[in-house]
Design an enzyme around this catalytic site. Sequence first.
Site, PDB file in Angstrom:
ATOM      1  N   ASN A   9       4.689  -5.401  46.238  1.00  0.00           N
ATOM      2  CA  ASN A   9       5.697  -4.559  46.782  1.00  0.00           C
ATOM      3  C   ASN A   9       6.836  -5.144  46.070  1.00  0.00           C
ATOM      4  OD1 ASN A   9       7.819  -3.014  47.575  1.00  0.00           O
ATOM      5  ND2 ASN A   9       7.873  -3.882  49.829  1.00  0.00           N
ATOM      6  N   TRP A  10       7.284  -4.314  44.827  1.00  0.00           N
ATOM      7  CA  TRP A  10       8.450  -4.929  44.230  1.00  0.00           C
ATOM      8  C   TRP A  10       9.804  -4.991  44.781  1.00  0.00           C
ATOM      9  CZ3 TRP A  10       7.401  -4.130  38.198  1.00  0.00           C
ATOM     10  CH2 TRP A  10       6.086  -5.103  37.662  1.00  0.00           C
ATOM     11  N   LYS A  11       9.859  -3.853  45.625  1.00  0.00           N
ATOM     12  CA  LYS A  11      11.109  -3.577  46.237  1.00  0.00           C
ATOM     13  C   LYS A  11      12.051  -3.060  45.263  1.00  0.00           C
ATOM     14  CE  LYS A  11      10.061  -6.693  50.070  1.00  0.00           C
ATOM     15  NZ  LYS A  11      10.525  -7.265  51.048  1.00  0.00           N
ATOM     16  N   HIS A  95       7.233   1.199  55.187  1.00  0.00           N
ATOM     17  CA  HIS A  95       7.924  -0.265  55.498  1.00  0.00           C
ATOM     18  C   HIS A  95       8.958  -0.501  56.186  1.00  0.00           C
ATOM     19  CE1 HIS A  95       9.488  -3.908  53.571  1.00  0.00           C
ATOM     20  NE2 HIS A  95       8.108  -4.126  53.034  1.00  0.00           N
ATOM     21  N   GLU A  97      11.526  -2.113  55.896  1.00  0.00           N
ATOM     22  CA  GLU A  97      12.946  -1.809  55.470  1.00  0.00           C
ATOM     23  C   GLU A  97      13.394  -0.314  55.160  1.00  0.00           C
ATOM     24  OE1 GLU A  97      12.340  -4.202  51.927  1.00  0.00           O
ATOM     25  OE2 GLU A  97      12.083  -5.927  53.159  1.00  0.00           O
ATOM     26  N   GLU A 167       2.959  -6.196  58.988  1.00  0.00           N
ATOM     27  CA  GLU A 167       3.958  -6.825  58.611  1.00  0.00           C
ATOM     28  C   GLU A 167       4.939  -7.260  59.706  1.00  0.00           C
ATOM     29  OE1 GLU A 167       4.417  -6.642  54.078  1.00  0.00           O
ATOM     30  OE2 GLU A 167       5.684  -5.033  54.752  1.00  0.00           O
ATOM     31  N   GLY A 173      10.823 -11.840  53.828  1.00  0.00           N
ATOM     32  CA  GLY A 173      11.659 -12.225  53.270  1.00  0.00           C
ATOM     33  C   GLY A 173      12.233 -13.556  53.706  1.00  0.00           C
ATOM     34  N   SER A 213       6.173 -13.017  53.737  1.00  0.00           N
ATOM     35  CA  SER A 213       6.293 -14.297  53.201  1.00  0.00           C
ATOM     36  C   SER A 213       5.086 -14.887  52.622  1.00  0.00           C
ATOM     37  CB  SER A 213       7.068 -15.407  54.024  1.00  0.00           C
ATOM     38  OG  SER A 213       8.193 -14.978  54.218  1.00  0.00           O
ATOM     39  N   GLY A 234       5.946  -9.322  48.982  1.00  0.00           N
ATOM     40  CA  GLY A 234       7.268  -8.971  48.329  1.00  0.00           C
ATOM     41  C   GLY A 234       7.574  -9.914  47.218  1.00  0.00           C
ATOM     42  N   GLY A 235       8.502 -10.754  47.521  1.00  0.00           N
ATOM     43  CA  GLY A 235       9.172 -11.585  46.732  1.00  0.00           C
ATOM     44  C   GLY A 235       8.080 -12.337  45.831  1.00  0.00           C
TER      45      GLY A 235
HETATM   46  P1  PGA Z   1       7.878 -10.662  51.286  1.00  0.00           P
HETATM   47  O1  PGA Z   1       7.814  -9.331  51.594  1.00  0.00           O
HETATM   48  O2  PGA Z   1       6.667 -11.085  50.888  1.00  0.00           O
HETATM   49  O3  PGA Z   1       9.080 -11.056  50.342  1.00  0.00           O
HETATM   50  O4  PGA Z   1       8.237 -11.608  52.721  1.00  0.00           O
HETATM   51  C1  PGA Z   1       6.680  -8.544  52.265  1.00  0.00           C
HETATM   52  C2  PGA Z   1       6.998  -7.127  52.260  1.00  0.00           C
HETATM   53  O5  PGA Z   1       8.208  -6.550  52.698  1.00  0.00           O
HETATM   54  O6  PGA Z   1       6.253  -6.353  51.794  1.00  0.00           O
END
Ligand code: PGA
Length: 249
Positions: A9-11, A95, A97, A167, A173, A213, A234-235
């Site tokens: 997930n590149w956000k 998600h 967010e 999640e 994050g 993470s 994500g990251g």
């Molecule tokens: P993260 O994000 O790996 O940066 O913690 C995961 C996500 O939001 O899908």
Amino acid sequence: MRKPVMAGNWKMYKTPAETLAFFEKFRPLAGNAAHCEVVICPPFTNLFAAVEAAKGTAIRIGAQNIGWAKEGAFTGEVSGSMIQATGATHALVGHSERRQYFAESDETVLKRSQAALEIGLTPIVCVGERLDEREGGRTESVLTQQFQNGIAGLTEQQFARIVIAYEPVWAIGTGKTATPEIAADAHRVIRGLVRAKFGKGAGDAIRILYGGSVKPDNVKSLMAQPEIDGVLVGGASLDPAGFASIVNF
Ligand code: PGA
């Protein structure tokens, strides 16, 4: 056996040019992984570029959200048919967010999941508790509520085509990964809800990804849990070599 899904997930990161640069490096490292499905979810504006760059590989491309209406006066939304027309095959839904900053609810999660399924896209439906909910001992009731008010509204046939991502919000994050045991416990709760609603076969077949993470150095211990059927990253999915080492855990 459930085939793992390793999803990125590149956000809100990367331009189309940066997307191409990622794939140049990522393709030779993980373009034809056979042990899992690889799905990368860039921002909407990069879907075309990503689909082009992934041609000839087994990598699938997904959107990070999906509008529930077919078309209409919904400024800022992107519909399922628009996403599908880019060649993307998946869409993240719900998600944390989106829930936290853009007022997504279990109700809109259900509508967006249904829209994805109607057009033939695979929704990756996200659930998970916040830190205060975990500390208050409410993890199970939060997961139950998110399941009952969202996912449980799908038909059996629809449910058979989704992927779920667990999640925990406190792990996203933050560098605080859930331990493999904590993650597996939550996955068992979710699988139990699936069995109760959709039957044993559906419970055995549903793929539940862990997200929060995930990094090259913790993916192995997470994937060693039989309950964990893949990861949503994500990251660490922004770096081609790092994400490739996660895919090839
Ligand atoms: P993260 O994000 O790996 O940066 O913690 C995961 C996500 O939001 O899908």
